[in-house]
Every structure is written in structure tokens, then in C-alpha cells.
Design a protein around this motif. Structure first.
Motif, PDB file in Angstrom:
ATOM      1  N   GLY A  38     -10.984  -9.099  11.671  1.00 52.95           N
ATOM      2  CA  GLY A  38     -12.005  -9.448  12.644  1.00 52.95           C
ATOM      3  C   GLY A  38     -12.250  -8.396  13.701  1.00 52.95           C
ATOM      4  N   TYR A  39     -12.024  -7.150  13.366  1.00 54.46           N
ATOM      5  CA  TYR A  39     -12.219  -6.062  14.311  1.00 54.46           C
ATOM      6  C   TYR A  39     -13.711  -5.738  14.398  1.00 54.46           C
ATOM      7  N   ILE A  40     -14.268  -5.845  15.590  1.00 50.84           N
ATOM      8  CA  ILE A  40     -15.663  -5.474  15.840  1.00 50.84           C
ATOM      9  C   ILE A  40     -15.633  -4.003  16.235  1.00 50.84           C
ATOM     10  N   ASN A  41     -15.965  -3.147  15.292  1.00 55.27           N
ATOM     11  CA  ASN A  41     -15.732  -1.715  15.452  1.00 55.27           C
ATOM     12  C   ASN A  41     -17.034  -0.953  15.636  1.00 55.27           C
ATOM     13  N   VAL A  42     -17.153  -0.300  16.763  1.00 55.48           N
ATOM     14  CA  VAL A  42     -18.270   0.603  17.034  1.00 55.48           C
ATOM     15  C   VAL A  42     -17.748   2.029  17.120  1.00 55.48           C
ATOM     16  N   SER A  43     -16.585   2.206  17.723  1.00 56.77           N
ATOM     17  CA  SER A  43     -16.063   3.529  18.054  1.00 56.77           C
ATOM     18  C   SER A  43     -15.807   4.416  16.846  1.00 56.77           C
ATOM     19  N   ALA A  44     -15.507   3.865  15.697  1.00 60.59           N
ATOM     20  CA  ALA A  44     -15.171   4.678  14.528  1.00 60.59           C
ATOM     21  C   ALA A  44     -16.350   4.874  13.579  1.00 60.59           C
ATOM     22  N   LYS A  45     -17.512   4.382  13.935  1.00 65.94           N
ATOM     23  CA  LYS A  45     -18.644   4.435  13.013  1.00 65.94           C
ATOM     24  C   LYS A  45     -19.486   5.689  13.234  1.00 65.94           C
ATOM     25  N   LYS A  46     -19.674   6.434  12.172  1.00 68.75           N
ATOM     26  CA  LYS A  46     -20.526   7.615  12.192  1.00 68.75           C
ATOM     27  C   LYS A  46     -21.229   7.709  10.862  1.00 68.75           C
ATOM     28  N   PRO A  47     -22.333   8.402  10.750  1.00 70.84           N
ATOM     29  CA  PRO A  47     -23.074   9.179  11.743  1.00 70.84           C
ATOM     30  C   PRO A  47     -23.825   8.280  12.734  1.00 70.84           C
ATOM     31  N   ALA A  48     -24.676   8.904  13.530  1.00 76.79           N
ATOM     32  CA  ALA A  48     -25.311   8.217  14.666  1.00 76.79           C
ATOM     33  C   ALA A  48     -26.038   6.936  14.267  1.00 76.79           C
ATOM     34  N   PHE A  49     -26.740   6.925  13.127  1.00 75.74           N
ATOM     35  CA  PHE A  49     -27.465   5.702  12.747  1.00 75.74           C
ATOM     36  C   PHE A  49     -26.493   4.552  12.504  1.00 75.74           C
ATOM     37  N   MET A  90     -25.536  -2.508  17.710  1.00 72.34           N
ATOM     38  CA  MET A  90     -26.446  -3.649  17.671  1.00 72.34           C
ATOM     39  C   MET A  90     -25.725  -4.889  17.143  1.00 72.34           C
ATOM     40  N   SER A  91     -24.918  -4.710  16.129  1.00 71.33           N
ATOM     41  CA  SER A  91     -24.141  -5.820  15.573  1.00 71.33           C
ATOM     42  C   SER A  91     -23.158  -6.357  16.606  1.00 71.33           C
ATOM     43  N   ALA A  92     -22.413  -5.463  17.249  1.00 63.88           N
ATOM     44  CA  ALA A  92     -21.432  -5.880  18.257  1.00 63.88           C
ATOM     45  C   ALA A  92     -22.099  -6.656  19.387  1.00 63.88           C
ATOM     46  N   ASP A  93     -23.323  -6.276  19.721  1.00 61.40           N
ATOM     47  CA  ASP A  93     -24.042  -6.940  20.813  1.00 61.40           C
ATOM     48  C   ASP A  93     -24.474  -8.366  20.460  1.00 61.40           C
ATOM     49  N   MET A  94     -24.400  -8.743  19.177  1.00 60.57           N
ATOM     50  CA  MET A  94     -24.784 -10.088  18.757  1.00 60.57           C
ATOM     51  C   MET A  94     -23.668 -11.121  18.982  1.00 60.57           C
ATOM     52  N   TYR A  95     -22.433 -10.676  19.057  1.00 60.20           N
ATOM     53  CA  TYR A  95     -21.312 -11.604  19.115  1.00 60.20           C
ATOM     54  C   TYR A  95     -21.301 -12.521  20.337  1.00 60.20           C
ATOM     55  N   PRO A  96     -21.653 -12.039  21.537  1.00 64.06           N
ATOM     56  CA  PRO A  96     -21.671 -12.982  22.660  1.00 64.06           C
ATOM     57  C   PRO A  96     -22.643 -14.149  22.427  1.00 64.06           C
ATOM     58  N   ASP A 119     -15.050 -22.337  18.578  1.00 58.75           N
ATOM     59  CA  ASP A 119     -14.604 -21.131  19.255  1.00 58.75           C
ATOM     60  C   ASP A 119     -14.267 -20.100  18.187  1.00 58.75           C
ATOM     61  N   ILE A 120     -15.046 -19.031  18.116  1.00 53.85           N
ATOM     62  CA  ILE A 120     -14.820 -17.996  17.106  1.00 53.85           C
ATOM     63  C   ILE A 120     -13.828 -16.944  17.605  1.00 53.85           C
ATOM     64  N   GLU A 121     -13.211 -17.229  18.742  1.00 51.97           N
ATOM     65  CA  GLU A 121     -12.184 -16.369  19.324  1.00 51.97           C
ATOM     66  C   GLU A 121     -12.694 -14.953  19.585  1.00 51.97           C
ATOM     67  N   TYR A 122     -13.935 -14.875  20.030  1.00 52.67           N
ATOM     68  CA  TYR A 122     -14.538 -13.585  20.360  1.00 52.67           C
ATOM     69  C   TYR A 122     -13.887 -13.007  21.606  1.00 52.67           C
ATOM     70  N   GLN A 123     -13.494 -11.745  21.510  1.00 52.91           N
ATOM     71  CA  GLN A 123     -12.961 -11.020  22.660  1.00 52.91           C
ATOM     72  C   GLN A 123     -13.634  -9.662  22.727  1.00 52.91           C
ATOM     73  N   THR A 148     -12.852  -8.146  19.051  1.00 52.29           N
ATOM     74  CA  THR A 148     -12.305  -8.896  17.926  1.00 52.29           C
ATOM     75  C   THR A 148     -12.945 -10.279  17.861  1.00 52.29           C
ATOM     76  N   VAL A 149     -12.861 -10.865  16.679  1.00 58.83           N
ATOM     77  CA  VAL A 149     -13.357 -12.209  16.425  1.00 58.83           C
ATOM     78  C   VAL A 149     -12.492 -12.788  15.306  1.00 58.83           C
ATOM     79  N   HIS A 150     -12.392 -14.095  15.235  1.00 60.21           N
ATOM     80  CA  HIS A 150     -11.683 -14.739  14.119  1.00 60.21           C
ATOM     81  C   HIS A 150     -12.688 -14.805  12.965  1.00 60.21           C
ATOM     82  N   ALA A 151     -12.536 -13.906  12.009  1.00 59.15           N
ATOM     83  CA  ALA A 151     -13.538 -13.727  10.955  1.00 59.15           C
ATOM     84  C   ALA A 151     -13.783 -14.984  10.123  1.00 59.15           C
ATOM     85  N   LEU A 152     -12.743 -15.694   9.753  1.00 60.23           N
ATOM     86  CA  LEU A 152     -12.930 -16.895   8.929  1.00 60.23           C
ATOM     87  C   LEU A 152     -13.631 -17.998   9.721  1.00 60.23           C
TER      88      LEU A 152
END
Length: 182
Positions: A55-66, A73-79, A88-92, A154-158
Motif C-alpha cells: 500500500g505504498y503511495i509512491n511519487v518520489s521513485a517514479k520517473k521520467p517526468a510524465f 495526480m494519483s497520490a492527490d486522489m487518496y484524501p 477507513d482505508i488507513e490512508y496516511q 500509505t494506504v491499506h490496499a485490500l
């Protein structure tokens, strides 16, 4: 609704193959917008990576720029999901650190930070050992420091996968489990 038997519905405006997080987010969003949508899953909702990952919401390791941009954009959807779904999806939104043990590590991380920050809103930064230990006191004072990305989390993926399936069906989507597309 969700079905484990034969498919009663023979057509839909949109057919999504796969009952993982991506397919279910699409189904949920389309169903909320009034689109007639069906999801076809060969096993069961969350049977693959979406139900089994950390359930790792990962932005920092994603490349290239697109890819960085899409991940942000995906990470911004979780809130929003955290507030809309019935469990409770245990979003942190707790960010992520990567440490530098050597000067080579520091230089590599400095390059990564510069690359990621070319995408608006990433705001990664290098942090010295004192700030690094404020963020995570258990880290060794022998480290040089590291980089900090506030966008990761992070989020509880299941739980997320199952909640998206319920929300999609509540909004009119049809989910067919145990139906393989050949």
C-alpha cells in the motif's frame, strides 16, 4: 451488483477488464458520473497485486517526468477516497525518506531531487542529518542526511480495493468475478 455466477448483463457503455485498484477506481468514477459500466475479473476483486501489496503511495521513485506527474495526480486522489468510501482505508500522508550513507549517495539523491522537482508540486528536498533524525529519530547519527518527499504515503490496499468495489456497485457498476476474458 457483484456477481459470481454467469453474466446476466450482456452489454455496457464501458467494460473494464480487471478488478484491481486501477480498474475499480475507473469503474467507481464512471459509475458516479452515470456511465453504465461493467468490470470483469478473472479471479476475485483484489486477488492480484492490488490486494497483496504494502500500500505504498509512491511519487518520489517514479520517473521520467510524465510518470512522476501521473503518480502525483494519483497520490492527490487518496484524501478524497479516504473521505468518500465506507471504511477507513488507513490512508496516511506521511511522506518518505531516503538516506545517504556516503557522499556518492548524497550526490545521487541530489540529482533525483532536482529531476523530480521539475514536476510542479513535488517539493522534494535534501535534509541534513539533524533534520532527518527529527523526521525519524531511530536513524543513525552516522548518516549524512537524505531526501524527503512529502507526497508519498500509505494506504491499506485490500481495504481500499474492497471499498472501491462496494462504492462502484452502489453507484450502479456491475462487477463480474470469476470470469476470464479470452
Amino acid at each position: 451488483g457483484t456477481s459470481n455466477s454467469f453474466m446476466k448483463k450482456k452489454s455496457a457503455e464501458v467494460v473494464i477488464i480487471g478488478g484491481g485498484i486501477r480498474g475499480l477506481v475507473i469503474a467507481y468514477s464512471l459509475a458516479k458520473a452515470g456511465v453504465d459500466v461493467a468490470v470483469i475479473e478473472k479471479r476475485f476483486v483484489g486477488a492480484g497485486a492490488s490486494g497483496l501489496n504494502m500500500g505504498y503511495i509512491n511519487v518520489s521513485a517514479k520517473k521520467p517526468a510524465f510518470y512522476t506527474r501521473l503518480s502525483k495526480m494519483s497520490a492527490d486522489m487518496y484524501p478524497r477516497f479516504s473521505g468518500e468510501l465506507d471504511v477507513d482505508i488507513e490512508y496516511q500522508h506521511n511522506g518518505a525518506l531516503e538516506v545517504a550513507q556516503t557522499h556518492e549517495d548524497w550526490e545521487k539523491l541530489t540529482q533525483i531531487v532536482a529531476e523530480r522537482n521539475q514536476v510542479g508540486g513535488i517539493n522534494m528536498r535534501m535534509v541534513n542529518i539533524d533534520e532527518l533524525r527529527q523526521l525519524e529519530p531511530a536513524l543513525s547519527p552516522q548518516l549524512l542526511g537524505g531526501c524527503w518527499c512529502p507526497n508519498d504515503g500509505t494506504v491499506h490496499a485490500l481495504k481500499l480495493t474492497r471499498a472501491l468495489a462496494r462504492a462502484a456497485t452502489t453507484n450502479g457498476a456491475h462487477i463480474y468475478q470469476h470470469h476470464e476474458i479470452l
